[in-house]
Design a protein around this motif. Sequence first.
Motif, PDB file in Angstrom:
ATOM      1  N   GLY A  14     -42.359  31.360  11.436  1.00  0.00           N
ATOM      2  CA  GLY A  14     -42.935  31.387  12.762  1.00  0.00           C
ATOM      3  C   GLY A  14     -43.219  29.987  13.282  1.00  0.00           C
ATOM      4  N   PRO A  15     -43.697  29.895  14.528  1.00  0.00           N
ATOM      5  CA  PRO A  15     -43.803  30.992  15.486  1.00  0.00           C
ATOM      6  C   PRO A  15     -42.440  31.621  15.746  1.00  0.00           C
ATOM      7  N   LEU A  16     -42.421  32.937  15.945  1.00  0.00           N
ATOM      8  CA  LEU A  16     -41.158  33.658  15.990  1.00  0.00           C
ATOM      9  C   LEU A  16     -40.380  33.440  17.279  1.00  0.00           C
ATOM     10  N   ARG A  17     -41.040  33.447  18.418  1.00  0.00           N
ATOM     11  CA  ARG A  17     -40.302  33.310  19.677  1.00  0.00           C
ATOM     12  C   ARG A  17     -39.783  31.879  19.834  1.00  0.00           C
ATOM     13  N   GLN A  18     -38.481  31.771  20.019  1.00  0.00           N
ATOM     14  CA  GLN A  18     -37.836  30.486  20.270  1.00  0.00           C
ATOM     15  C   GLN A  18     -36.839  30.667  21.403  1.00  0.00           C
ATOM     16  N   ARG A  19     -36.762  29.686  22.272  1.00  0.00           N
ATOM     17  CA  ARG A  19     -35.885  29.798  23.436  1.00  0.00           C
ATOM     18  C   ARG A  19     -34.821  28.707  23.425  1.00  0.00           C
ATOM     19  N   ALA A  20     -33.652  29.061  23.919  1.00  0.00           N
ATOM     20  CA  ALA A  20     -32.575  28.104  24.142  1.00  0.00           C
ATOM     21  C   ALA A  20     -32.162  28.199  25.602  1.00  0.00           C
TER      22      ALA A  20
END
Length: 339
Positions: free
Chosen positions: A234-240
Amino acid sequence: MVAGGGPAGLAVALGCARAGLDVVVCEKRPGVIDKACGEGLMPGAVRALGALGVDPPGHTIEGITYRQGSTVARAAFRTGTGRGVRRTALHNSLRSAVERHGVPILALPIDNVSQHSDHVRAEGLRARYLVAADGLHSTVRELAGLAEISTACTTRFPRWGLRRHYALVPFTDTVEVTWASQSEAYVTPVGPDTVGVAILSSVRGGFTQQLSAFPDLAARIANAEPISSVRGAGPLRQRASNRVAGRVLLVGDAAGYVDALTGEGLAVSLVTAAELVRCIRMDRPSDYEHAWKRTSRRSRWLTEALLWARRQPSLARRIVPTAAKNPWLFALAVDQLAR
Protein backbone atom coordinates in the motif's frame (compact mmCIF):
# COMPACT_ATOMS: atom_id res chain seq x y z
CA MET A 1 12.54 -5.38 -22.53
CA VAL A 2 10.32 -5.99 -19.49
CA ALA A 3 11.05 -4.14 -16.25
CA GLY A 4 9.69 -6.29 -13.43
CA GLY A 5 9.49 -10.03 -13.02
CA GLY A 6 6.16 -10.41 -11.21
CA PRO A 7 3.12 -12.11 -12.76
CA ALA A 8 2.26 -9.21 -15.11
CA GLY A 9 5.81 -8.87 -16.39
CA LEU A 10 6.27 -12.61 -16.80
CA ALA A 11 2.92 -12.87 -18.63
CA VAL A 12 4.08 -10.21 -21.10
CA ALA A 13 7.46 -11.93 -21.52
CA LEU A 14 5.82 -15.31 -22.06
CA GLY A 15 3.31 -13.88 -24.52
CA CYS A 16 6.09 -12.17 -26.49
CA ALA A 17 8.23 -15.33 -26.55
CA ARG A 18 5.31 -17.45 -27.71
CA ALA A 19 4.73 -14.89 -30.48
CA GLY A 20 8.33 -15.28 -31.66
CA LEU A 21 9.63 -11.96 -30.31
CA ASP A 22 12.97 -11.51 -28.57
CA VAL A 23 12.42 -10.45 -24.98
CA VAL A 24 14.44 -9.98 -21.80
CA VAL A 25 13.16 -9.54 -18.24
CA CYS A 26 14.95 -7.24 -15.79
CA GLU A 27 14.13 -8.05 -12.16
CA LYS A 28 16.38 -6.95 -9.31
CA ARG A 29 14.93 -9.46 -6.82
CA PRO A 30 16.36 -12.97 -7.19
CA GLY A 31 14.40 -16.21 -7.18
CA VAL A 32 10.70 -16.63 -6.50
CA ILE A 33 8.98 -13.41 -5.45
CA ASP A 34 6.28 -13.22 -2.80
CA LYS A 35 3.80 -10.39 -2.37
CA ALA A 36 0.87 -9.49 -0.15
CA CYS A 37 -2.26 -10.42 -2.09
CA GLY A 38 -5.52 -12.30 -1.59
CA GLU A 39 -4.30 -15.15 -3.86
CA GLY A 40 -7.73 -15.96 -5.24
CA LEU A 41 -7.68 -16.36 -9.03
CA MET A 42 -11.03 -15.64 -10.66
CA PRO A 43 -12.14 -18.01 -13.45
CA GLY A 44 -11.05 -15.39 -15.99
CA ALA A 45 -7.53 -15.42 -14.55
CA VAL A 46 -7.40 -19.22 -14.65
CA ARG A 47 -8.41 -19.14 -18.33
CA ALA A 48 -5.84 -16.43 -19.13
CA LEU A 49 -3.09 -18.52 -17.53
CA GLY A 50 -4.27 -21.58 -19.45
CA ALA A 51 -3.96 -19.61 -22.70
CA LEU A 52 -0.29 -19.10 -21.80
CA GLY A 53 0.18 -22.79 -21.04
CA VAL A 54 0.49 -22.15 -17.28
CA ASP A 55 -1.38 -24.29 -14.72
CA PRO A 56 -0.27 -23.42 -11.16
CA PRO A 57 -1.14 -25.78 -8.28
CA GLY A 58 -3.75 -24.65 -5.80
CA HIS A 59 -7.21 -25.20 -4.39
CA THR A 60 -10.45 -25.02 -6.39
CA ILE A 61 -12.66 -22.01 -5.62
CA GLU A 62 -16.35 -22.32 -6.42
CA GLY A 63 -17.53 -18.78 -5.70
CA ILE A 64 -17.57 -15.81 -3.33
CA THR A 65 -19.06 -15.54 0.18
CA TYR A 66 -19.75 -12.27 2.01
CA ARG A 67 -20.15 -12.26 5.80
CA GLN A 68 -21.17 -9.57 8.26
CA GLY A 69 -22.06 -10.84 11.71
CA SER A 70 -24.66 -13.56 11.24
CA THR A 71 -25.59 -12.36 7.75
CA VAL A 72 -24.19 -14.44 4.90
CA ALA A 73 -24.42 -14.09 1.12
CA ARG A 74 -22.97 -16.69 -1.22
CA ALA A 75 -22.76 -16.84 -5.01
CA ALA A 76 -21.22 -19.55 -7.16
CA PHE A 77 -19.18 -18.81 -10.27
CA ARG A 78 -21.16 -19.40 -13.48
CA THR A 79 -18.26 -19.41 -15.94
CA GLY A 80 -15.97 -22.07 -14.49
CA THR A 81 -14.06 -22.45 -11.26
CA GLY A 82 -11.46 -20.18 -9.77
CA ARG A 83 -8.36 -21.25 -7.92
CA GLY A 84 -6.63 -20.27 -4.69
CA VAL A 85 -2.90 -20.20 -5.46
CA ARG A 86 0.01 -19.23 -3.26
CA ARG A 87 1.68 -16.20 -4.81
CA THR A 88 5.00 -18.04 -4.73
CA ALA A 89 3.49 -21.00 -6.60
CA LEU A 90 2.03 -18.69 -9.24
CA HIS A 91 5.33 -16.90 -9.68
CA ASN A 92 7.26 -20.16 -9.88
CA SER A 93 4.91 -21.54 -12.56
CA LEU A 94 5.16 -18.39 -14.68
CA ARG A 95 8.91 -18.07 -14.25
CA SER A 96 9.45 -21.73 -15.18
CA ALA A 97 7.38 -21.25 -18.35
CA VAL A 98 9.36 -18.14 -19.27
CA GLU A 99 12.65 -19.96 -18.73
CA ARG A 100 11.48 -22.92 -20.83
CA HIS A 101 11.00 -20.45 -23.69
CA GLY A 102 14.59 -19.31 -23.31
CA VAL A 103 13.83 -15.82 -22.02
CA PRO A 104 16.76 -14.36 -20.02
CA ILE A 105 15.93 -12.97 -16.58
CA LEU A 106 18.57 -10.44 -15.54
CA ALA A 107 19.16 -9.33 -11.95
CA LEU A 108 19.04 -5.72 -13.06
CA PRO A 109 17.03 -2.76 -11.72
CA ILE A 110 15.83 -0.20 -14.26
CA ASP A 111 16.81 3.22 -12.93
CA ASN A 112 17.31 5.18 -16.15
CA VAL A 113 15.42 5.31 -19.43
CA SER A 114 16.06 7.19 -22.65
CA GLN A 115 13.78 7.11 -25.68
CA HIS A 116 14.73 7.47 -29.34
CA SER A 117 12.81 7.46 -32.62
CA ASP A 118 13.07 3.71 -33.16
CA HIS A 119 14.22 2.28 -29.82
CA VAL A 120 14.50 2.77 -26.08
CA ARG A 121 17.58 2.36 -23.88
CA ALA A 122 17.78 1.38 -20.22
CA GLU A 123 20.73 0.18 -18.14
CA GLY A 124 22.89 -0.33 -21.22
CA LEU A 125 20.25 -2.40 -23.02
CA ARG A 126 18.52 -1.44 -26.25
CA ALA A 127 15.04 -2.61 -27.27
CA ARG A 128 12.18 -1.61 -29.52
CA TYR A 129 9.91 -1.30 -26.49
CA LEU A 130 10.18 -1.13 -22.71
CA VAL A 131 7.30 -2.59 -20.69
CA ALA A 132 6.97 -1.31 -17.13
CA ALA A 133 5.67 -4.10 -14.91
CA ASP A 134 7.42 -2.96 -11.75
CA GLY A 135 4.45 -2.75 -9.41
CA LEU A 136 2.37 -0.25 -7.46
CA HIS A 137 5.22 2.17 -6.89
CA SER A 138 6.67 1.88 -10.38
CA THR A 139 10.03 3.52 -11.00
CA VAL A 140 9.65 3.31 -14.78
CA ARG A 141 6.22 4.96 -14.62
CA GLU A 142 7.93 7.88 -12.90
CA LEU A 143 10.85 7.96 -15.33
CA ALA A 144 8.46 7.96 -18.30
CA GLY A 145 6.51 10.90 -16.89
CA LEU A 146 3.32 8.88 -16.49
CA ALA A 147 2.89 9.14 -12.72
CA GLU A 148 -0.22 11.17 -11.93
CA ILE A 149 -0.13 13.55 -8.99
CA SER A 150 -2.10 12.28 -5.99
CA THR A 151 -5.64 13.62 -5.71
CA ALA A 152 -7.75 14.34 -2.64
CA CYS A 153 -9.29 10.86 -3.01
CA THR A 154 -5.93 9.09 -2.83
CA THR A 155 -4.67 11.17 0.10
CA ARG A 156 -7.91 11.23 2.14
CA PHE A 157 -8.84 7.56 1.72
CA PRO A 158 -5.64 5.48 1.54
CA ARG A 159 -5.97 1.71 1.98
CA TRP A 160 -3.40 -0.94 2.87
CA GLY A 161 -3.28 -4.72 2.67
CA LEU A 162 -1.75 -7.40 4.95
CA ARG A 163 -1.55 -11.16 4.39
CA ARG A 164 -0.53 -14.28 6.32
CA HIS A 165 -0.92 -18.06 5.83
CA TYR A 166 -2.06 -20.67 8.33
CA ALA A 167 -1.72 -24.43 8.46
CA LEU A 168 -5.41 -25.23 8.42
CA VAL A 169 -7.63 -27.55 6.40
CA PRO A 170 -9.84 -25.20 4.34
CA PHE A 171 -13.28 -24.71 5.87
CA THR A 172 -14.70 -23.21 2.67
CA ASP A 173 -14.62 -23.77 -1.09
CA THR A 174 -15.14 -20.06 -1.75
CA VAL A 175 -13.23 -16.87 -1.08
CA GLU A 176 -14.86 -15.68 2.14
CA VAL A 177 -14.95 -11.92 2.67
CA THR A 178 -15.90 -10.73 6.15
CA TRP A 179 -16.83 -7.07 6.47
CA ALA A 180 -16.01 -4.87 9.47
CA SER A 181 -16.55 -1.14 9.88
CA GLN A 182 -13.25 -0.06 8.30
CA SER A 183 -11.78 -3.23 6.87
CA GLU A 184 -12.41 -6.54 5.14
CA ALA A 185 -10.83 -9.95 5.80
CA TYR A 186 -10.38 -12.41 2.92
CA VAL A 187 -9.98 -16.13 3.59
CA THR A 188 -8.72 -18.06 0.58
CA PRO A 189 -8.02 -21.81 0.49
CA VAL A 190 -4.70 -22.21 -1.34
CA GLY A 191 -3.95 -25.88 -0.68
CA PRO A 192 -5.29 -29.02 1.03
CA ASP A 193 -3.94 -27.86 4.38
CA THR A 194 -3.35 -24.13 3.94
CA VAL A 195 -5.49 -21.00 3.98
CA GLY A 196 -4.44 -17.43 3.35
CA VAL A 197 -5.88 -14.57 5.37
CA ALA A 198 -5.63 -11.10 3.85
CA ILE A 199 -6.93 -7.93 5.46
CA LEU A 200 -7.65 -4.68 3.60
CA SER A 201 -8.09 -1.63 5.78
CA SER A 202 -8.28 2.14 5.77
CA VAL A 203 -6.54 2.29 9.15
CA ARG A 204 -2.92 1.45 9.84
CA GLY A 205 -1.97 -1.31 12.25
CA GLY A 206 -0.25 -4.67 12.58
CA PHE A 207 -1.83 -7.94 11.49
CA THR A 208 -2.91 -8.97 15.00
CA GLN A 209 -4.48 -5.58 15.61
CA GLN A 210 -6.33 -5.70 12.29
CA LEU A 211 -7.50 -9.27 12.91
CA SER A 212 -9.14 -8.17 16.17
CA ALA A 213 -11.85 -6.47 14.09
CA PHE A 214 -12.98 -9.98 13.06
CA PRO A 215 -13.54 -11.92 16.31
CA ASP A 216 -15.26 -14.90 14.69
CA LEU A 217 -12.44 -15.36 12.18
CA ALA A 218 -9.80 -14.80 14.86
CA ALA A 219 -11.38 -17.55 16.97
CA ARG A 220 -11.53 -19.89 13.97
CA ILE A 221 -7.80 -19.65 13.28
CA ALA A 222 -6.66 -19.18 16.89
CA ASN A 223 -5.16 -22.68 17.15
CA ALA A 224 -3.77 -22.80 13.62
CA GLU A 225 -0.03 -22.42 13.13
CA PRO A 226 1.07 -19.37 11.11
CA ILE A 227 3.30 -20.68 8.33
CA SER A 228 4.32 -17.44 6.64
CA SER A 229 5.44 -14.04 7.74
CA VAL A 230 3.13 -11.06 7.47
CA ARG A 231 3.46 -9.18 4.19
CA GLY A 232 2.01 -5.78 3.48
CA ALA A 233 1.30 -3.50 0.52
CA GLY A 234 0.00 0.00 0.00
CA PRO A 235 -1.23 2.59 -0.31
CA LEU A 236 -3.22 0.59 -2.83
CA ARG A 237 -4.66 3.28 -5.10
CA GLN A 238 -2.13 4.40 -7.70
CA ARG A 239 -2.81 6.49 -10.78
CA ALA A 240 -1.13 6.78 -14.15
CA SER A 241 -1.85 9.62 -16.58
CA ASN A 242 -1.61 7.22 -19.51
CA ARG A 243 -0.46 3.68 -20.22
CA VAL A 244 1.83 4.67 -23.12
CA ALA A 245 4.63 7.21 -23.46
CA GLY A 246 6.40 6.73 -26.77
CA ARG A 247 7.98 3.29 -26.60
CA VAL A 248 7.28 2.76 -22.89
CA LEU A 249 4.11 0.84 -21.99
CA LEU A 250 2.68 0.15 -18.51
CA VAL A 251 1.05 -3.10 -17.38
CA GLY A 252 -0.15 -4.66 -14.14
CA ASP A 253 -0.18 -2.49 -11.01
CA ALA A 254 2.23 -0.06 -12.69
CA ALA A 255 -0.53 0.87 -15.14
CA GLY A 256 -2.71 2.19 -12.32
CA TYR A 257 -4.58 0.45 -9.53
CA VAL A 258 -7.89 1.12 -7.80
CA ASP A 259 -8.18 -1.37 -4.94
CA ALA A 260 -8.04 -5.09 -4.13
CA LEU A 261 -11.64 -5.04 -2.87
CA THR A 262 -13.05 -7.13 -5.73
CA GLY A 263 -10.07 -9.49 -6.10
CA GLU A 264 -9.71 -8.93 -9.85
CA GLY A 265 -6.17 -7.55 -9.94
CA LEU A 266 -4.45 -10.60 -11.42
CA ALA A 267 -7.19 -11.26 -13.95
CA VAL A 268 -7.00 -7.68 -15.23
CA SER A 269 -3.19 -7.82 -15.32
CA LEU A 270 -3.19 -11.01 -17.38
CA VAL A 271 -5.85 -9.85 -19.85
CA THR A 272 -4.24 -6.45 -20.38
CA ALA A 273 -0.83 -8.13 -20.74
CA ALA A 274 -2.25 -10.12 -23.65
CA GLU A 275 -3.53 -6.88 -25.23
CA LEU A 276 -0.12 -5.28 -24.80
CA VAL A 277 1.58 -8.18 -26.59
CA ARG A 278 -0.95 -7.91 -29.41
CA CYS A 279 -0.23 -4.19 -29.86
CA ILE A 280 3.52 -4.77 -29.84
CA ARG A 281 3.22 -7.54 -32.42
CA MET A 282 1.32 -5.11 -34.66
CA ASP A 283 3.93 -2.42 -33.97
CA ARG A 284 1.08 -0.15 -32.86
CA PRO A 285 1.92 0.82 -29.25
CA SER A 286 -0.49 3.76 -29.28
CA ASP A 287 -3.40 1.31 -29.60
CA TYR A 288 -2.63 -0.11 -26.17
CA GLU A 289 -4.13 2.80 -24.19
CA HIS A 290 -7.57 2.19 -25.73
CA ALA A 291 -7.18 -1.59 -25.37
CA TRP A 292 -6.23 -1.22 -21.69
CA LYS A 293 -9.22 1.01 -20.97
CA ARG A 294 -11.59 -1.30 -22.82
CA THR A 295 -10.47 -4.53 -21.16
CA SER A 296 -10.19 -3.08 -17.65
CA ARG A 297 -13.29 -0.86 -17.75
CA ARG A 298 -15.75 -3.29 -16.15
CA SER A 299 -13.36 -4.10 -13.31
CA ARG A 300 -12.48 -0.46 -12.68
CA TRP A 301 -16.11 0.66 -12.62
CA LEU A 302 -17.26 -2.14 -10.34
CA THR A 303 -14.37 -1.60 -7.95
CA GLU A 304 -14.84 2.19 -7.90
CA ALA A 305 -18.57 1.80 -7.23
CA LEU A 306 -18.10 -0.68 -4.39
CA LEU A 307 -15.27 1.37 -2.91
CA TRP A 308 -17.42 4.50 -3.01
CA ALA A 309 -20.24 2.68 -1.20
CA ARG A 310 -17.68 1.36 1.28
CA ARG A 311 -16.77 4.92 2.25
CA GLN A 312 -20.39 5.90 3.00
CA PRO A 313 -21.19 4.62 6.52
CA SER A 314 -24.93 4.40 5.84
CA LEU A 315 -24.31 2.35 2.69
CA ALA A 316 -21.36 0.30 3.89
CA ARG A 317 -23.34 -1.49 6.57
CA ARG A 318 -26.01 -2.43 4.00
CA ILE A 319 -23.73 -4.05 1.42
CA VAL A 320 -23.81 -7.58 2.84
CA PRO A 321 -27.48 -7.49 3.97
CA THR A 322 -28.47 -6.28 0.49
CA ALA A 323 -26.48 -9.09 -1.11
CA ALA A 324 -28.12 -11.64 1.22
CA LYS A 325 -31.65 -10.34 0.56
CA ASN A 326 -31.10 -10.17 -3.20
CA PRO A 327 -29.12 -13.29 -4.12
CA TRP A 328 -29.81 -12.74 -7.84
CA LEU A 329 -28.15 -9.33 -7.65
CA PHE A 330 -25.14 -10.68 -5.76
CA ALA A 331 -24.84 -13.56 -8.24
CA LEU A 332 -24.93 -11.06 -11.12
CA ALA A 333 -22.15 -8.97 -9.56
CA VAL A 334 -20.00 -12.06 -8.89
CA ASP A 335 -20.57 -13.22 -12.46
CA GLN A 336 -19.26 -9.89 -13.74
CA LEU A 337 -16.19 -10.15 -11.52
CA ALA A 338 -15.49 -13.74 -12.53
CA ARG A 339 -15.31 -13.14 -16.28
